[in-house]
Design a protein around this motif. Structure first.
Motif, PDB file in Angstrom:
ATOM      1  N   THR A   1      -4.642  10.257   8.217  1.00 16.17           N
ATOM      2  CA  THR A   1      -5.234   9.391   7.199  1.00 16.17           C
ATOM      3  C   THR A   1      -5.681  10.257   6.018  1.00 16.17           C
TER       4      THR A   1
ATOM      5  N   HIS B   1      -4.134   4.995  -9.509  1.00 18.88           N
ATOM      6  CA  HIS B   1      -3.993   4.338  -8.207  1.00 18.88           C
ATOM      7  C   HIS B   1      -4.607   5.170  -7.082  1.00 18.88           C
TER       8      HIS B   1
ATOM      9  N   GLU C   1      -6.062   3.403  -4.086  1.00 15.86           N
ATOM     10  CA  GLU C   1      -5.073   2.766  -3.222  1.00 15.86           C
ATOM     11  C   GLU C   1      -4.402   3.770  -2.290  1.00 15.86           C
ATOM     12  N   VAL C   2      -4.444   5.069  -2.642  1.00 19.24           N
ATOM     13  CA  VAL C   2      -3.835   6.117  -1.805  1.00 19.24           C
ATOM     14  C   VAL C   2      -4.798   6.552  -0.709  1.00 19.24           C
TER      15      VAL C   2
ATOM     16  N   GLY D   1      -7.042   6.528   2.297  1.00 17.18           N
ATOM     17  CA  GLY D   1      -7.035   5.647   3.459  1.00 17.18           C
ATOM     18  C   GLY D   1      -5.652   5.346   3.985  1.00 17.18           C
ATOM     19  N   ARG D   2      -4.602   5.671   3.169  1.00 19.18           N
ATOM     20  CA  ARG D   2      -3.225   5.496   3.667  1.00 19.18           C
ATOM     21  C   ARG D   2      -2.870   6.674   4.568  1.00 19.18           C
ATOM     22  N   LYS D   3      -1.770   6.530   5.342  1.00 21.90           N
ATOM     23  CA  LYS D   3      -1.315   7.595   6.239  1.00 21.90           C
ATOM     24  C   LYS D   3      -0.115   8.304   5.619  1.00 21.90           C
TER      25      LYS D   3
ATOM     26  N   ALA E   1       3.475   9.844   5.505  1.00 20.70           N
ATOM     27  CA  ALA E   1       4.762   9.551   6.150  1.00 20.70           C
ATOM     28  C   ALA E   1       5.444  10.812   6.642  1.00 20.70           C
TER      29      ALA E   1
ATOM     30  N   PRO F   1       5.504   7.556  -3.863  1.00 20.60           N
ATOM     31  CA  PRO F   1       5.316   6.386  -2.994  1.00 20.60           C
ATOM     32  C   PRO F   1       5.914   6.529  -1.600  1.00 20.60           C
ATOM     33  N   ASP F   2       7.083   7.191  -1.480  1.00 19.03           N
ATOM     34  CA  ASP F   2       7.704   7.289  -0.142  1.00 19.03           C
ATOM     35  C   ASP F   2       7.038   8.339   0.748  1.00 19.03           C
TER      36      ASP F   2
ATOM     37  N   LEU G   1       4.000   7.910   1.626  1.00 18.44           N
ATOM     38  CA  LEU G   1       2.915   7.140   2.238  1.00 18.44           C
ATOM     39  C   LEU G   1       3.478   6.077   3.173  1.00 18.44           C
ATOM     40  N   VAL G   2       2.709   5.811   4.227  1.00 16.88           N
ATOM     41  CA  VAL G   2       3.046   4.720   5.156  1.00 16.88           C
ATOM     42  C   VAL G   2       2.205   3.521   4.756  1.00 16.88           C
TER      43      VAL G   2
END
Length: 356
Positions: A312, A331, A334-335, A337-339, A341, A352-353, A355-356
């Motif tokens: 995370t 942004h 928005e990033v 807390g994302r996981k 990839a 963008p790719d 991130l999961v």
């Protein structure tokens, strides 16, 4: 984002051209009496004005005995700019004949210029109408002359009023009088001193006129030294610019000192059209030409530490750096807390790719 929509800007047709609206600023080279009563000088002025980028040349037409009393005609007039011992003799010496006017009109047309003249009396207005001027330009001195304004407005061609030496109430009365008879009208802010002092030019009157007379084309008639003020007038909304024009500012005559020589006039025309281009759109947007610069100079979200696949993403693992080829810092929330990839090395632009 939708483009702003506003009422069409006022305009009128003059011969083969549109004045106002979305048309480029209409630039008048005011030859006035700088021809010194010599049609050969007038022809040279026309040729120089065409090369300098003017849209029109303008002279003055008057019946000297009609516009001056005997006292005015006989008034002594001895100074370095005088062409006669009395004011009447001086004025007569500077008048061109009707056949001169016809020849100069044709000379201007051959060079792609409108030919204009300020008519100072009813007989001169009648002559100019028959001569075929595309519109009537009224001198500031006649803004408070209702008989002449009515006579001119009834001819049915556009009327352009200079407003030097006038109060706002006098401008309003003249505008109302002409508009009752003729809907094609323009007002030019003007200060009738030669040359004008900069602190007396009052360019903000252009904004006042645009607000007070929204259906009228607004412009500027200048008598100042230099060229910068005219370009600023266009930035404020002037759709007509008139400046006195001379071959040589040292020539004999009272108007030369407040006139532009060909090189200065050409630079003014250049600057006016540059300002028109630079005004552009009122809608803020990024131009296509800015896109590669943005990629180079803008920031992206970048890893500050190594991030493992599936981890995370926390704020302290991120920073912002250029180039702007990844996810914008706009942004960032928005990033976080994302996981991830995949494994992400430090100092890597996040896309963008990633991130999961």
């Amino acid at each position: 984002m939708k483009e702003s929509v506003s009422a069409p800007a006022p305009s009128f047709s003059a011969g083969d051209r549109t004045i106002g609206g979305d048309a480029p600023c209409y630039v008048i080279a005011e030859l006035g009496i700088n021809h010194q009563g010599d049609p050969a000088v007038a022809r040279s002025l026309i040729e120089a004005a065409a090369l300098a980028g003017a849209d029109a040349v303008k002279l003055q037409k008057r019946n000297v005995d009609r516009i001056l009393t005997r006292e005015g005609l006989d008034m002594p007039y001895l100074n370095r700019h005088s062409f006669g011992e009395t004011y009447g003799e001086h004025k007569r010496a500077l008048e061109l004949s009707e056949s001169d006017f016809a020849g100069l009109r044709d000379h201007a047309a051959e060079r792609g210029l409108h030919f204009l003249a300020s008519g100072w009396d009813e007989e001169s207005i009648d002559f100019l109408f028959e001569l075929g001027v595309p519109f009537f330009k009224m001198a500031s001195a006649d803004l408070t002359n209702p008989p002449l304004l009515r006579h001119t407005a009834r001819k049915g061609r556009p009327v352009v009023l200079s407003t030097g030496m006038a109060s706002m109430s006098e401008v309003e009365r003249a505008h109302s009088l002409v508009r009752e008879l003729n809907r094609s009208i323009a007002l030019l802010q003007c200060t009738s001193t030669y040359p004008s002092r900069f602190e007396e030019i009052d360019l903000r009157v252009i904004e006042t006129y645009r607000s007070a007379f929204p259906e009228t084309v607004i412009g500027y008639s200048g008598h100042e030294r230099g060229i910068s003020v005219s370009a600023v007038a266009v930035a404020l909304g002037a759709k007509i610019v008139e400046r006195h024009f001379t071959l040589d500012r040292t020539m004999k005559g009272g108007d030369h000192a407040a006139s532009l020589e060909p090189q200065g006039f050409a630079k003014m025309v250049r600057d006016i059209h540059h300002v028109e281009e630079a005004l552009g759109s009122a809608d803020k947007r990024m131009h296509d030409t800015e896109a590669p610069i943005r990629l180079k100079l803008a920031k992206s979200i970048v890893t500050a530490t190594r991030i493992r696949r599936g981890e995370t993403i926390q704020q302290d693992a991120l920073t912002t750096k250029g180039p702007g080829t990844g996810i914008s810092p706009a942004h960032l929330d928005e990033v976080i807390g994302r996981k991830a990839a995949r494994d992400l090395d430090p100092d890597r632009v996040i896309r963008p790719d990633d991130l999961v």
